[in-house]
Design a protein around this motif. Structure first.
Motif, PDB file in Angstrom:
ATOM      1  N   GLN A 387      -9.692  38.264  76.149  1.00 31.76           N
ATOM      2  CA  GLN A 387     -10.757  39.241  76.390  1.00 31.76           C
ATOM      3  C   GLN A 387     -11.857  39.247  75.324  1.00 31.76           C
ATOM      4  OE1 GLN A 387     -10.897  42.516  74.702  1.00 31.76           O
ATOM      5  NE2 GLN A 387     -12.600  43.319  75.906  1.00 31.76           N
ATOM      6  N   SER A 391     -15.663  38.089  76.288  1.00 31.00           N
ATOM      7  CA  SER A 391     -16.713  39.107  76.191  1.00 31.00           C
ATOM      8  C   SER A 391     -17.857  38.621  75.313  1.00 31.00           C
ATOM      9  CB  SER A 391     -16.129  40.408  75.635  1.00 31.00           C
ATOM     10  OG  SER A 391     -17.139  41.357  75.387  1.00 31.00           O
ATOM     11  N   MET A 406     -16.702  43.015  80.382  1.00 34.17           N
ATOM     12  CA  MET A 406     -15.518  42.376  79.809  1.00 34.17           C
ATOM     13  C   MET A 406     -14.964  43.183  78.629  1.00 34.17           C
ATOM     14  SD  MET A 406     -14.814  39.559  81.480  1.00 34.17           S
ATOM     15  CE  MET A 406     -15.289  40.516  82.910  1.00 34.17           C
ATOM     16  N   THR A 409     -12.843  46.236  79.874  1.00 33.50           N
ATOM     17  CA  THR A 409     -11.728  46.075  80.813  1.00 33.50           C
ATOM     18  C   THR A 409     -10.412  46.631  80.278  1.00 33.50           C
ATOM     19  OG1 THR A 409     -11.490  43.806  79.993  1.00 33.50           O
ATOM     20  CG2 THR A 409     -12.643  44.108  82.089  1.00 33.50           C
ATOM     21  N   ARG A 410     -10.007  46.174  79.102  1.00 30.39           N
ATOM     22  CA  ARG A 410      -8.692  46.602  78.591  1.00 30.39           C
ATOM     23  C   ARG A 410      -8.684  48.065  78.199  1.00 30.39           C
ATOM     24  NH1 ARG A 410      -5.901  47.574  73.846  1.00 30.39           N
ATOM     25  NH2 ARG A 410      -3.665  47.095  73.981  1.00 30.39           N
ATOM     26  N   ALA A 442      -6.300  43.078  82.038  1.00 30.74           N
ATOM     27  CA  ALA A 442      -7.571  42.642  81.451  1.00 30.74           C
ATOM     28  C   ALA A 442      -7.676  41.121  81.429  1.00 30.74           C
ATOM     29  CB  ALA A 442      -7.708  43.203  80.036  1.00 30.74           C
ATOM     30  N   CYS A 446     -10.713  38.832  83.156  1.00 34.37           N
ATOM     31  CA  CYS A 446     -11.504  37.916  82.328  1.00 34.37           C
ATOM     32  C   CYS A 446     -11.397  36.482  82.830  1.00 34.37           C
ATOM     33  CB  CYS A 446     -11.046  37.990  80.876  1.00 34.37           C
ATOM     34  SG  CYS A 446     -11.520  39.508  80.030  1.00 34.37           S
TER      35      CYS A 446
END
Length: 467
Positions: A387, A391, A406, A409-410, A442, A446
């Motif tokens: 990730q 990103s 990105m 996401t997590r 995540a 990605c």
């Protein structure tokens, strides 16, 4: 508008445009990793010495104050990465005057944001720390520590932000040295202030800000000695267009840190609430979570250092339309981050008790909780390199919206809802299991966008070859 410094040979003259990608990645990533490790070291060193000299409540206090540290990092990355990415893209296109304007505008914004955060923290200190999850016993320690560290916020933000510009200018070693000297000073002063002078939390905070101020002075000196541009009075003329572009391309890295801050605040409150309902009590989970967060920072320093080391390479070559070099650099960074993730996974699963012991003593219950938290919450560390690298990749090629998505996401899309919902049904264990589930989700997201973007880069490369 093109700069008068534009020449068709720009990408050929600059090593970013022709040096072997693996050599560039090593040259830029290692200083970035060391710089990130130094940033983590500030927190780790304080945590170790405070744990040994003050105890568990001191460790809990630094965890409560940690959202302010991540806020500083968020601001510095917003302005540092934003100005450095624009700097690299325009440098790759041969527009040196524009690169200088982004550097000057970024520096002005760093000063304004740093002073503003200091004032806000000083005025609203106590209610802010309570909001962050401070218990009655922990609050006095958190106040003593944060009241002093807030003075260093403008210096920390400016130094971290300027280090990104120094990196984009092609001087990764200087950026590293600036951060390293400050950390060494902090490490030397911590035991002197805490143990010799018996200053406790206040001593740890003083050691921190002295180190930050010294690093700031070293970085500031470089701003008058750029290699590729020359700053003038016009460079510091702040315009809406330059600020907007800085915010757009710095948003990805910034939002990732903001997301970490939000998650940390919610997690602190969740751990205190559900911990009080368990055999552990409220303070043990707070202390353990803070230690594990900062140990994870060491691993993430390697991963984020690698991803930030690619920014000048990817940004310059994307601006110069050398798309094969862009994709090659990204894949090299992803491979290196994945290897480090495997090493971190082994350490977290095999040696949790030994790692926790380095931060001071505690009851057997304290160590039991720490071991379980380490092994469960960090179970999917093995894929956590995907990730951050992805990103930063999207951000470096100017696709700020995908970079922001990105980065969220997590933390926001997956982890935040899970640490709120799971404990309702599972108690404090719910926080632990939220971590690996968010990590896995995540990584899948990605992976999808990465494959799509690499295909697009291949198409751009083929079109460029035809033309």
């Amino acid at each position: 508008m093109k700069s008068s410094d534009t020449t068709p040979e720009t990408s050929k003259d600059n090593p970013l445009g022709y040096e072997k990608e693996s050599k560039l990645l090593v040259g830029f990533a290692i200083p970035c990793i060391i710089s990130m490790l130094v940033t983590a070291l500030y927190n780790i060193v304080d945590q170790i010495f405070i744990g040994q000299g003050v105890g568990m409540l001191g460790n809990a206090a630094t965890n409560i104050a940690f959202p302010l540290s991540t806020t500083c990092t968020a601001i510095s990355l917003l302005l540092g990465i934003g100005s450095a990415t624009n700097f690299s893209l325009h440098l790759g296109a041969g527009e040196k005057d524009e690169s200088a304007k982004y550097a000057g505008n970024g520096m002005c914004l760093m000063a304004v944001f740093g002073i503003s955060l200091f004032l806000l923290t000083t005025i609203f200190l106590t209610p802010m720390l309570k909001f962050f999850g401070a218990t009655t016993d922990v609050l006095p320690y958190a106040e003593a520590y944060t009241r002093i560290t807030a003075i260093g916020f403008p210096f920390l933000i400016a130094n971290t932000g300027m280090s990104k510009l120094i990196l984009a200018d092609g001087s990764p070693r200087y950026s590293m040295i600036s951060m390293l000297i400050g950390a060494v000073v902090n490490t030397i002063l911590d035991p002197v202030f805490i143990f010799v002078l018996n200053m406790g939390m206040t001593g740890a905070a003083l050691a921190t800000i002295i180190g930050q101020m010294i690093s700031f002075c070293i970085s500031l000196r470089y701003m008058f000695h750029f290699k590729t541009i020359r700053l003038t009075k016009d460079s510091f003329h702040v315009t809406g267009r330059h600020c907007r572009n800085i915010f757009m391309l710095g948003a990805s890295a910034c939002f990732n840190q903001i997301a970490m801050t939000v998650v940390q605040i919610v997690m602190n409150n969740t751990l205190a609430h559900y911990g009080a309902q368990s055999v552990y009590g409220g303070d043990i989970p707070l202390a353990c979570s803070g230690i594990i967060t900062k140990v994870n920072m060491i691993f993430m320093s390697f991963v984020i250092g690698i991803s930030q080391g690619t920014q000048p390479v990817i940004g310059f070559n994307y601006g110069a339309k050398k798309y094969r070099r862009v994709s090659n650099t990204y894949l090299l960074a992803l491979s290196a981050a994945s290897v480090l993730s495997v090493i971190a996974f082994i350490c977290f699963q095999v040696f949790p008790r030994q790692i926790i012991s380095a931060f001071g003593n505690g009851s057997e219950l304290y160590f039991q909780f720490s071991e379980r938290y380490f092994r469960i919450y960090m179970f999917l560390t093995i894929i956590n390199g995907i990730q951050p690298v992805t990103s930063n990749f999207f951000n470096s090629i100017g696709k700020s919206r995908l970079g922001v998505f990105m980065s969220l996401t997590r933390q926001i899309l997956f982890l935040l809802p899970l640490i709120v919902i799971f404990p309702i049904f599972m108690g404090i264990d719910g926080v632990m299991y939220a971590g690996p589930i968010a990590d896995g989700a995540a990584a899948v997201v990605c992976g999808y966008f990465t494959v799509r973007e690499l295909r697009e880069l291949k198409q751009l490369e083929n079109n460029a070859a035809v033309n």
